[in-house]
Design an enzyme around this catalytic site. Structure first.
Site, short mmCIF file in Angstrom:
data_model
loop_
_atom_site.label_atom_id
_atom_site.label_comp_id
_atom_site.label_asym_id
_atom_site.label_seq_id
_atom_site.Cartn_x
_atom_site.Cartn_y
_atom_site.Cartn_z
N HIS A 27 0.80 -1.22 0.00
CA HIS A 27 0.00 0.00 0.00
C HIS A 27 0.84 1.27 0.00
O HIS A 27 0.38 2.34 0.41
CB HIS A 27 -0.96 0.01 1.21
CG HIS A 27 -2.05 -1.02 1.09
ND1 HIS A 27 -2.89 -1.34 2.13
CD2 HIS A 27 -2.44 -1.79 0.05
CE1 HIS A 27 -3.75 -2.28 1.72
NE2 HIS A 27 -3.49 -2.57 0.47
N CYS A 46 6.64 19.17 -12.83
CA CYS A 46 5.72 19.62 -13.88
C CYS A 46 5.10 20.97 -13.55
O CYS A 46 4.40 21.55 -14.39
CB CYS A 46 4.63 18.56 -14.12
SG CYS A 46 3.42 18.42 -12.79
N ASN A 68 -4.38 -12.37 15.93
CA ASN A 68 -5.26 -11.20 16.04
C ASN A 68 -6.07 -11.35 17.33
O ASN A 68 -6.49 -12.45 17.64
CB ASN A 68 -6.22 -11.17 14.82
CG ASN A 68 -6.81 -9.78 14.59
OD1 ASN A 68 -7.33 -9.17 15.51
ND2 ASN A 68 -6.71 -9.30 13.36
P1 NAD Z 1 -7.46 -2.49 10.20
O1 NAD Z 1 -7.47 -1.21 10.96
O2 NAD Z 1 -8.60 -2.77 9.29
O3 NAD Z 1 -7.40 -3.73 11.20
C1 NAD Z 1 -6.50 -3.83 12.24
C2 NAD Z 1 -6.58 -5.22 12.82
O4 NAD Z 1 -5.57 -5.36 13.77
C3 NAD Z 1 -7.90 -5.57 13.50
O5 NAD Z 1 -8.37 -6.83 13.04
C4 NAD Z 1 -7.52 -5.63 14.99
O6 NAD Z 1 -8.27 -6.60 15.70
C5 NAD Z 1 -6.08 -6.03 14.90
N1 NAD Z 1 -5.24 -5.62 16.02
C6 NAD Z 1 -5.34 -4.51 16.80
N2 NAD Z 1 -4.35 -4.46 17.68
C7 NAD Z 1 -3.58 -5.56 17.46
C8 NAD Z 1 -2.40 -6.08 18.04
N3 NAD Z 1 -1.76 -5.43 19.03
N4 NAD Z 1 -1.89 -7.24 17.57
C9 NAD Z 1 -2.50 -7.89 16.56
N5 NAD Z 1 -3.63 -7.46 15.97
C10 NAD Z 1 -4.16 -6.31 16.41
O7 NAD Z 1 -6.09 -2.51 9.42
P2 NAD Z 1 -5.66 -3.28 8.09
O8 NAD Z 1 -6.26 -4.64 8.08
O9 NAD Z 1 -4.20 -3.10 7.99
O10 NAD Z 1 -6.34 -2.52 6.86
C11 NAD Z 1 -6.63 -1.18 6.76
C12 NAD Z 1 -5.78 -0.32 5.81
O11 NAD Z 1 -5.29 0.73 6.62
C13 NAD Z 1 -4.56 -0.88 5.19
O12 NAD Z 1 -4.71 -0.68 3.84
C14 NAD Z 1 -3.37 -0.02 5.63
O13 NAD Z 1 -2.64 0.43 4.52
C15 NAD Z 1 -3.98 1.13 6.28
N6 NAD Z 1 -3.36 1.58 7.57
C16 NAD Z 1 -2.00 1.51 7.80
C17 NAD Z 1 -1.46 1.90 9.03
C18 NAD Z 1 0.04 1.80 9.27
O14 NAD Z 1 0.84 1.92 8.38
N7 NAD Z 1 0.45 1.58 10.51
C19 NAD Z 1 -2.30 2.37 10.03
C20 NAD Z 1 -3.67 2.45 9.76
C21 NAD Z 1 -4.18 2.03 8.54
#
Ligand code: NAD
Length: 245
Positions: A118, A149, A213
């Site tokens: 991403h 540009c 998770n």
């Molecule tokens: P999401 O927010 O949809 O899901 C996060 C998941 O992590 C949940 O299922 C939750 O239960 C779980 N979780 C929370 N704390 C945890 C822990 N300590 N250990 C293990 N699991 C834990 O995030 P996603 O699935 O990555 O998808 C959302 C999109 O958001 C992605 O495309 C991503 O690019 C973007 N995003 C990235 C960041 C980052 O770079 N840190 C932060 C926020 C969102």
């Protein structure tokens, strides 16, 4: 609780893929998209800021939100989960880390073979030319214009909701899942496709799936091993059980 049957499998595995999501960075202090936002940004929904439409509607707002997130991720540190994945990479003959995170925390912890599905929040690109811009400067009017540009507005080089993933990275991710013996899905809600379908794709070619998770996800029913817990606790425990480090 880690199922002891996973230990010999991981010890013998020659090819392992790990897919990570925002949950892996949560214990470093980076909020996931689905965590409630606090302070200044509490009135906005991230899903409504991370879209091309939002940028077209209000580029300044989206730019400033990403500037805030960029500062936030640069101020935090990798957590024990990130470090345990570095140990895993050192010990597994072929290891690929596929991440949906844009925060560079895996690389800062020392992970080498990382596929960023991403993008990366530290990079910016020209919204007109779709090319990464290395040298740019903050301007009074935000976002700055592309210095190459002199036209397109700069934007973060991340994949927004509704946008295509980078082709080369996605193809490589599918290839690696096809070959893998074990695929870990860690800290991702498994709701955002195509990343969410990678583990099940690998399972069709014989891989076993391990999900880490604290809560169930749509992937849970496909998982061969389900570890309910925080990645910053579970991963170091797993590495310790296997290699005693
Ligand atoms: P999401 O927010 O949809 O899901 C996060 C998941 O992590 C949940 O299922 C939750 O239960 C779980 N979780 C929370 N704390 C945890 C822990 N300590 N250990 C293990 N699991 C834990 O995030 P996603 O699935 O990555 O998808 C959302 C999109 O958001 C992605 O495309 C991503 O690019 C973007 N995003 C990235 C960041 C980052 O770079 N840190 C932060 C926020 C969102």
């Amino acid at each position: 609780m880690i199922n002891p049957a996973l230990i010999p499998l991981l010890r013998a595995a020659k090819d392992v893929v790990v897919l990570t999501g925002a949950g892996v960075s949560a214990e470093s202090g980076v909020p996931t998209f689905r965590d409630a936002m606090s302070g200044l940004w509490a009135q906005f929904k991230p899903e409504e800021l991370a879209t091309p439409e939002a940028f077209m509607r209000n580029p300044k707002l989206v730019w400033e939100w990403y500037a805030w997130r960029r500062k936030l991720v640069s101020d935090v540190q990798p957590n024990p989960g990130h470090h345990a994945l570095v140990e895993l990479e050192r010990r597994v003959p072929r290891f690929t880390l596929i991440t949906q995170n844009v925060d560079s925390l895996h690389q800062r912890a020392g992970s080498k073979n990382v596929i960023e599905l991403h993008g990366n929040i530290r990079r910016v690109k020209c919204s007109a030319e779709n090319k990464v811009v290395e040298n740019w400067q903050e301007t009074k009017d935000l976002p700055p214009r592309c210095p190459n540009c002199n036209d397109g507005l700069l934007r973060p080089d991340v994949v927004w909701f509704g946008e295509m993933l980078p082709r080369r990275e996605l193809e490589e991710a599918y290839d690696r899942c096809k070959d893998a013996q074990l695929i870990f899905s860690i800290g991702t809600s498994s709701l955002v496709h195509p990343a969410a379908s990678l583990p099940s794709y690998g399972k069709n070619y014989g891989a076993k799936i391990v999900e880490i998770n604290p809560t169930e996800t749509p992937l849970s029913r496909d998982a061969d091993f389900l570890i309910q817990g925080l990645s910053g606790k579970v991963l170091p425990e797993l590495v310790k059980m296997i290699w005693n480090i």
